[in-house]
Write a protein that holds these residues in place. Structure first.
Motif, PDB file in Angstrom:
ATOM      1  N   LEU A  51    -112.359  52.485  -2.440  1.00  0.00           N
ATOM      2  CA  LEU A  51    -113.002  53.772  -2.680  1.00  0.00           C
ATOM      3  C   LEU A  51    -113.540  53.846  -4.104  1.00  0.00           C
ATOM      4  CD1 LEU A  51    -113.687  56.576  -1.591  1.00  0.00           C
ATOM      5  CD2 LEU A  51    -111.467  57.338  -2.451  1.00  0.00           C
ATOM      6  N   ALA A  52    -112.737  53.398  -5.057  1.00  0.00           N
ATOM      7  CA  ALA A  52    -113.184  53.411  -6.457  1.00  0.00           C
ATOM      8  C   ALA A  52    -114.397  52.507  -6.624  1.00  0.00           C
ATOM      9  CB  ALA A  52    -112.050  52.965  -7.375  1.00  0.00           C
ATOM     10  N   LEU A  53    -114.378  51.352  -5.980  1.00  0.00           N
ATOM     11  CA  LEU A  53    -115.502  50.431  -6.060  1.00  0.00           C
ATOM     12  C   LEU A  53    -116.755  51.055  -5.442  1.00  0.00           C
ATOM     13  CD1 LEU A  53    -116.425  47.574  -6.841  1.00  0.00           C
ATOM     14  CD2 LEU A  53    -115.742  46.840  -4.552  1.00  0.00           C
ATOM     15  N   ALA A  54    -116.583  51.725  -4.267  1.00  0.00           N
ATOM     16  CA  ALA A  54    -117.721  52.367  -3.605  1.00  0.00           C
ATOM     17  C   ALA A  54    -118.270  53.497  -4.459  1.00  0.00           C
ATOM     18  CB  ALA A  54    -117.313  52.883  -2.235  1.00  0.00           C
ATOM     19  N   LEU A  55    -117.384  54.297  -5.072  1.00  0.00           N
ATOM     20  CA  LEU A  55    -117.845  55.388  -5.932  1.00  0.00           C
ATOM     21  C   LEU A  55    -118.577  54.847  -7.149  1.00  0.00           C
ATOM     22  CD1 LEU A  55    -114.872  57.902  -5.752  1.00  0.00           C
ATOM     23  CD2 LEU A  55    -117.145  58.123  -4.735  1.00  0.00           C
ATOM     24  N   GLY A  56    -118.059  53.758  -7.716  1.00  0.00           N
ATOM     25  CA  GLY A  56    -118.743  53.138  -8.842  1.00  0.00           C
ATOM     26  C   GLY A  56    -120.116  52.629  -8.443  1.00  0.00           C
ATOM     27  N   LEU A  57    -120.201  52.006  -7.277  1.00  0.00           N
ATOM     28  CA  LEU A  57    -121.486  51.507  -6.786  1.00  0.00           C
ATOM     29  C   LEU A  57    -122.442  52.673  -6.523  1.00  0.00           C
ATOM     30  CD1 LEU A  57    -123.028  48.964  -5.890  1.00  0.00           C
ATOM     31  CD2 LEU A  57    -122.150  49.363  -3.602  1.00  0.00           C
ATOM     32  N   LEU A  58    -121.915  53.759  -5.935  1.00  0.00           N
ATOM     33  CA  LEU A  58    -122.729  54.947  -5.690  1.00  0.00           C
ATOM     34  C   LEU A  58    -123.207  55.559  -6.999  1.00  0.00           C
ATOM     35  CD1 LEU A  58    -123.752  56.959  -3.509  1.00  0.00           C
ATOM     36  CD2 LEU A  58    -121.674  58.263  -3.955  1.00  0.00           C
ATOM     37  N   PHE A  59    -122.313  55.649  -7.971  1.00  0.00           N
ATOM     38  CA  PHE A  59    -122.667  56.199  -9.280  1.00  0.00           C
ATOM     39  C   PHE A  59    -123.758  55.363  -9.940  1.00  0.00           C
ATOM     40  CE2 PHE A  59    -121.912  56.535 -13.897  1.00  0.00           C
ATOM     41  CZ  PHE A  59    -122.134  57.902 -14.042  1.00  0.00           C
ATOM     42  N   LYS A  60    -123.619  54.051  -9.851  1.00  0.00           N
ATOM     43  CA  LYS A  60    -124.601  53.159 -10.475  1.00  0.00           C
ATOM     44  C   LYS A  60    -125.934  53.246  -9.727  1.00  0.00           C
ATOM     45  CE  LYS A  60    -124.974  48.554 -12.306  1.00  0.00           C
ATOM     46  NZ  LYS A  60    -125.063  48.778 -13.712  1.00  0.00           N
ATOM     47  N   THR A  61    -125.902  53.451  -8.407  1.00  0.00           N
ATOM     48  CA  THR A  61    -127.122  53.453  -7.598  1.00  0.00           C
ATOM     49  C   THR A  61    -127.904  54.759  -7.737  1.00  0.00           C
ATOM     50  OG1 THR A  61    -126.027  52.038  -5.998  1.00  0.00           O
ATOM     51  CG2 THR A  61    -128.028  53.115  -5.282  1.00  0.00           C
ATOM     52  N   VAL A  62    -127.247  55.909  -7.566  1.00  0.00           N
ATOM     53  CA  VAL A  62    -127.984  57.171  -7.534  1.00  0.00           C
ATOM     54  C   VAL A  62    -127.923  57.947  -8.846  1.00  0.00           C
ATOM     55  CG1 VAL A  62    -127.766  57.429  -5.060  1.00  0.00           C
ATOM     56  CG2 VAL A  62    -126.044  58.429  -6.518  1.00  0.00           C
ATOM     57  N   GLY A  63    -126.972  57.702  -9.673  1.00  0.00           N
ATOM     58  CA  GLY A  63    -126.911  58.393 -10.957  1.00  0.00           C
ATOM     59  C   GLY A  63    -125.974  59.588 -10.928  1.00  0.00           C
ATOM     60  N   TRP A  64    -125.548  59.983 -12.127  1.00  0.00           N
ATOM     61  CA  TRP A  64    -124.559  61.057 -12.216  1.00  0.00           C
ATOM     62  C   TRP A  64    -125.150  62.413 -11.895  1.00  0.00           C
ATOM     63  CZ3 TRP A  64    -125.019  65.084 -15.637  1.00  0.00           C
ATOM     64  CH2 TRP A  64    -125.972  64.924 -16.654  1.00  0.00           C
ATOM     65  N   ARG A  65    -126.447  62.607 -12.148  1.00  0.00           N
ATOM     66  CA  ARG A  65    -127.057  63.915 -11.868  1.00  0.00           C
ATOM     67  C   ARG A  65    -127.036  64.216 -10.365  1.00  0.00           C
ATOM     68  NH1 ARG A  65    -131.229  62.029 -15.801  1.00  0.00           N
ATOM     69  NH2 ARG A  65    -130.628  62.996 -17.770  1.00  0.00           N
ATOM     70  N   PHE A  66    -127.386  63.212  -9.608  1.00  0.00           N
ATOM     71  CA  PHE A  66    -127.396  63.400  -8.146  1.00  0.00           C
ATOM     72  C   PHE A  66    -125.988  63.664  -7.620  1.00  0.00           C
ATOM     73  CE2 PHE A  66    -127.297  61.776  -3.776  1.00  0.00           C
ATOM     74  CZ  PHE A  66    -128.268  62.592  -3.215  1.00  0.00           C
ATOM     75  N   ILE A  67    -125.025  62.945  -8.152  1.00  0.00           N
ATOM     76  CA  ILE A  67    -123.640  63.151  -7.708  1.00  0.00           C
ATOM     77  C   ILE A  67    -123.170  64.545  -8.079  1.00  0.00           C
ATOM     78  CG2 ILE A  67    -121.263  62.376  -8.031  1.00  0.00           C
ATOM     79  CD1 ILE A  67    -122.354  59.539  -8.301  1.00  0.00           C
ATOM     80  N   VAL A  68    -123.475  65.007  -9.300  1.00  0.00           N
ATOM     81  CA  VAL A  68    -123.079  66.357  -9.722  1.00  0.00           C
ATOM     82  C   VAL A  68    -123.787  67.397  -8.864  1.00  0.00           C
ATOM     83  CG1 VAL A  68    -123.222  67.999 -11.633  1.00  0.00           C
ATOM     84  CG2 VAL A  68    -122.445  65.675 -12.056  1.00  0.00           C
ATOM     85  N   LEU A  69    -125.085  67.189  -8.590  1.00  0.00           N
ATOM     86  CA  LEU A  69    -125.834  68.128  -7.746  1.00  0.00           C
ATOM     87  C   LEU A  69    -125.245  68.192  -6.339  1.00  0.00           C
ATOM     88  CD1 LEU A  69    -128.345  69.976  -7.436  1.00  0.00           C
ATOM     89  CD2 LEU A  69    -129.562  67.942  -6.639  1.00  0.00           C
ATOM     90  N   THR A  70    -124.952  67.037  -5.764  1.00  0.00           N
ATOM     91  CA  THR A  70    -124.354  66.997  -4.423  1.00  0.00           C
ATOM     92  C   THR A  70    -122.992  67.677  -4.424  1.00  0.00           C
ATOM     93  OG1 THR A  70    -125.498  64.920  -4.006  1.00  0.00           O
ATOM     94  CG2 THR A  70    -123.695  65.473  -2.539  1.00  0.00           C
TER      95      THR A  70
END
Length: 190
Positions: A51-70
């Motif tokens: 899960l941590a690896l997937a979240l890191g990959l997601l963070f690197k792929t879409v960026g922190w702004r998108f994650i915060v917005l979602t």
């Protein structure tokens, strides 16, 4: 007592790694796709680490702004649902579930009752049809007996009528003979 540890021969120089002397591993775009596939595949098998690896990959792929917005949109929707989930809403949902449940049960009851009624009506109709068939057979056989009896009577009447015609003809003949006899023998005497 101090123990002296054996010395390991050093064949590799112990120099700190800096960007200039870092070992070069060429990583191509295809290698990144393979690595990301392995990372996604390991999510389910390694639990929290995956899960941590997937979240890191997601963070690197879409960026922190998108994650915060979602996360913000999700939080707003959660808060809206939480605020609108009042006793009145619970009551409405319960009533709807109860109506659905009662409707299903009533449909089952109606289907069962209609099936039983249909079966009972079919049995009644079959019994009535069998009784009517038996009555018709009895009436038909009785009528056939009556017809045979009437045919015998008709035959007897025809025979009697034929005999009566013969006797009438004989009587007529005898009457004529008698008249002739009377005219011939009895009238001449006078």
């Amino acid at each position: 007592m101090c123990k002296v540890l054996p010395q390991i021969p050093r064949s590799v120089p112990m120099t700190p790694l800096t960007p200039s002397n870092e070992p070069q591993f060429p990583v191509t775009q295809d290698d990144w796709s393979i690595i990301s596939r392995f990372a996604v595949a390991s999510i389910g098998s390694q639990g929290t680490m995956g899960l941590a690896l997937a979240l890191g990959l997601l963070f690197k792929t879409v960026g922190w702004r998108f994650i915060v917005l979602t996360g913000g949109v999700y939080g707003c929707l959660y808060a809206y649902e939480r605020l609108t989930w009042t006793n009145k809403a619970k009551e409405r949902v319960f009533k709807k579930q109860y109506v659905d449940h009662a409707t299903r049960k009533l449909r089952l009851i109606v289907d069962l009752t209609s099936h039983n009624c249909s079966h009972q009506v079919q049995q009644e109709l079959s019994g009535t049809f069998a009784r009517l068939c038996r009555l018709v057979d009895e009436s038909t056989s009785e009528m056939q007996r009556d017809v045979r009896s009437l045919e015998r009577e008709v035959q007897q009447l025809e025979d009697t009528t034929a005999m009566a015609k013969k006797l009438r003809n004989k009587a007529h003949y005898l009457s004529n003979e008698l008249d002739i006899f009377q005219q011939t023998y009895l009238s001449s005497d006078e």
